[in-house]
Design an enzyme around this catalytic site. Structure first.
Site, PDB file in Angstrom:
ATOM      1  N   ASP A 195      32.434  29.296  36.774  1.00 43.32           N
ATOM      2  CA  ASP A 195      33.205  30.331  37.466  1.00 43.32           C
ATOM      3  C   ASP A 195      34.509  29.681  37.895  1.00 43.32           C
ATOM      4  OD1 ASP A 195      34.361  32.172  39.175  1.00 43.32           O
ATOM      5  OD2 ASP A 195      32.509  32.658  40.226  1.00 43.32           O
ATOM      6  N   HIS A 196      35.608  29.987  37.186  1.00 42.25           N
ATOM      7  CA  HIS A 196      36.854  29.270  37.434  1.00 42.25           C
ATOM      8  C   HIS A 196      37.380  29.479  38.848  1.00 42.25           C
ATOM      9  CE1 HIS A 196      38.506  33.225  36.203  1.00 42.25           C
ATOM     10  NE2 HIS A 196      39.502  32.911  36.985  1.00 42.25           N
ATOM     11  N   HIS A 258      32.774  36.245  41.069  1.00 43.40           N
ATOM     12  CA  HIS A 258      33.755  35.551  41.905  1.00 43.40           C
ATOM     13  C   HIS A 258      33.591  35.871  43.388  1.00 43.40           C
ATOM     14  CE1 HIS A 258      35.504  34.543  38.159  1.00 43.40           C
ATOM     15  NE2 HIS A 258      36.244  35.612  38.003  1.00 43.40           N
TER      16      HIS A 258
END
Length: 509
Positions: A195-196, A258
């Site tokens: 998950d950037h 996110h």
């Protein structure tokens, strides 16, 4: 340190020698994020001396053509000036193999390629990271094919790890099916669900801010916190992602992964250590504590929207339904706002408000912790209504910073109370090299730190929160789409969601 408590990995040093295999090597993610991130790690001394990249894609090519393409792409997508010598050293260890991921021969060929590269680059051990930068429908297929080819078997001198990009499923059932397919070939400890957003400095700093500063932890609870807001606002529309977004919507694309990840970091209990499992355990407890919603509660606590034509940054932009690769009668949401309640001892009765949307008035991501008002206002009702309560603002993007809004006396003979910001900006650390957001995560995978990655139970828990909302929205198509103009702060119903509670969204100036 107790015998059963492992020391955390050393993030200042490179991991052991390894080969980094990228499936989808000719795709957008590879040229925009993965290769620039790996090159940045090389420039910062965080890649092992013995390291190689193998690209795998259906596009015909060989080592030479792959290196030539990377050289072209890095000129456009590098986040810093490219030193020719450093680049030549990096790209000389990049290789390529082509083929269809559904064909077993590709994986047999890859196995041979890995062995050849290990010998040519003199890479000791058997460490390999497989990054699946492919369409989500291929996640299970690639993992299974790797398993059949014997490429996932770990040995005492070699790990095998697989990085899975989001989305992790389309709903709860598909997420569980995907996890079952992954586990048919991999142990959970080998799966790195990336998950950037969790690679951003301010997100990583949430735990440091909370658990390394004693002044905050005692007031980080329902006795002192009034509410929490998490906003991911984008001024851009769908760009070239129309077909993807129209299939998923922002609830799946942003909230399920996110935003719930950030919420769990804000609300979690102090972990017993900073090891991956200890942190994951506390994050999952938070997600499990979020109050499930019945259909009528979804209608009351959740707002969806879709943008119409409007003005963004002084430019006219079209309505969502007229964008490329979007159904002209689409009911897909480009905006979502939720009121969530965390039913545990720390957060009972404190609402967590989440919102995200496309083509909003400004591009920013922030967390706002709004504290309760003082029990007695000694300086007049005007202070109560104008100065407002203390707030803590964690700005995640575009500029990463932390701000505390404090009440102070304005200089002069009269008692005039104003609210002023106490700011910390990451620029105070000095000039930093720009990053893609993937550097920390890729390095963590190579050193075996899973703290910033999603574990199976956290994926399952987040889908259990989102699935009832999807069910209601799927059963009751919206009647008023589009319901907000591009360039605004979203539909009026999202404002009413907070006004009903006597609150308002915290928008930047």
């Amino acid at each position: 340190m107790s015998d059963n408590q492992l020391a955390p990995p050393d993030h200042r040093k490179p991991g052991p020698p390894c080969i980094f295999v990228i499936f989808g090597a000719s795709g957008d993610l590879t040229k925009r994020k993965l290769v620039p991130a790996l090159f940045n790690l090389r420039c910062r001394g965080l890649l092992p001396d013995r390291f190689a990249v193998i690209g795998v894609a259906i596009t015909p090519g060989d080592d030479a053509s792959f290196r030539a393409q990377l050289a072209t792409d890095i000129k456009q997508f590098a986040t810093q000036a490219v030193d020719p010598a450093a680049w030549d050293e990096f790209v000389s260890a990049c290789y390529y193999t082509a083929g269809d991921f559904n064909q077993a021969e590709v994986f047999a060929s890859l196995k041979q390629k890995i062995a050849a590269v290990q010998q040519e680059q003199k890479i000791p051990g058997q460490n390999v990271v497989f990054n699946l930068a492919v369409t989500p429908t291929l996640f299970g297929t690639v993992a299974e094919q790797l398993g059949v080819a014997g490429l996932l078997q770990e040995t005492p001198d070699g790990y095998r790890r697989v990085i899975i990009e989001k989305p992790f499923g389309h709903d709860l059932a598909s997420a569980r099916e995907l996890n079952n397919r992954l586990h048919s070939a991999l142990r959970e400890s080998q799966i790195y669900r990336i998950d950037h957003y969790l690679g951003k400095e301010t997100v990583q700093n949430i735990m440091i801010y909370r658990f390394a500063n004693m002044i905050f932890e005692p007031i980080w609870n329902r006795r002192y916190v009034d509410s929490v807001q998490i906003t991911v606002a984008e001024s851009l529309g769908v760009e070239k992602r129309g077909s993807y977004l129209d299939h998923y919507g922002v609830l799946r694309d942003m909230v399920q992964n996110h935003m719930l990840s950030v919420l769990s970091l804000i609300a979690m209990e102090p972990p017993s250590s900073i090891s991956g499992d200890a942190v994951h355990n506390e994050k999952v407890k938070v997600l499990d504590s979020i109050r499930p919603m019945e259909p009528e509660e979804v209608i009351e606590n959740c707002v969806r929207g879709q943008y119409g034509a409007g003005m963004v940054d002084g430019q006219k932009v079209p309505a969502y339904r007229t964008e490329a690769n979007v159904d002209p009668n689409s009911n897909t949401e480009t905006y979502a706002a939720l009121r969530l309640m965390v039913d545990n001892w720390r957060w009972a009765d404190v609402p967590f408000y989440l919102r995200t949307g496309k083509h909003l008035a400004k591009h920013f991501t922030q967390v706002v912790i709004r504290f309760k008002r003082t029990p007695l206002m000694l300086f007049g009702e005007k202070v109560r209504t104008q100065a407002g309560p203390n707030t803590l603002i964690l700005n995640i993007q575009p500029a990463e910073s932390i701000t505390i809004m404090m009440r102070v006396k304005n200089p002069g003979p009269a008692v005039v109370v104003d609210t002023v910001p106490l700011d910390f900006n990451y620029d105070q650390f000095g000039k930093r090299s720009a990053s893609t957001g993937y550097e920390t995560l890729l390095h963590d995978c190579m050193i075996g730190d899973m703290t910033l990655f999603h574990r199976e139970d956290s994926v399952d828990a987040s889908w259990r929160i989102v699935n009832p909302i999807l069910d209601v929205w799927g059963a009751l198509p919206p009647r008023d789409f589009p319901d907000y103009a591009a360039g605004t702060w979203g539909p009026a119903s999202a404002d009413r969601l907070l006004e009903h509670d006597g609150r308002h969204w915290e928008n930047p100036a």
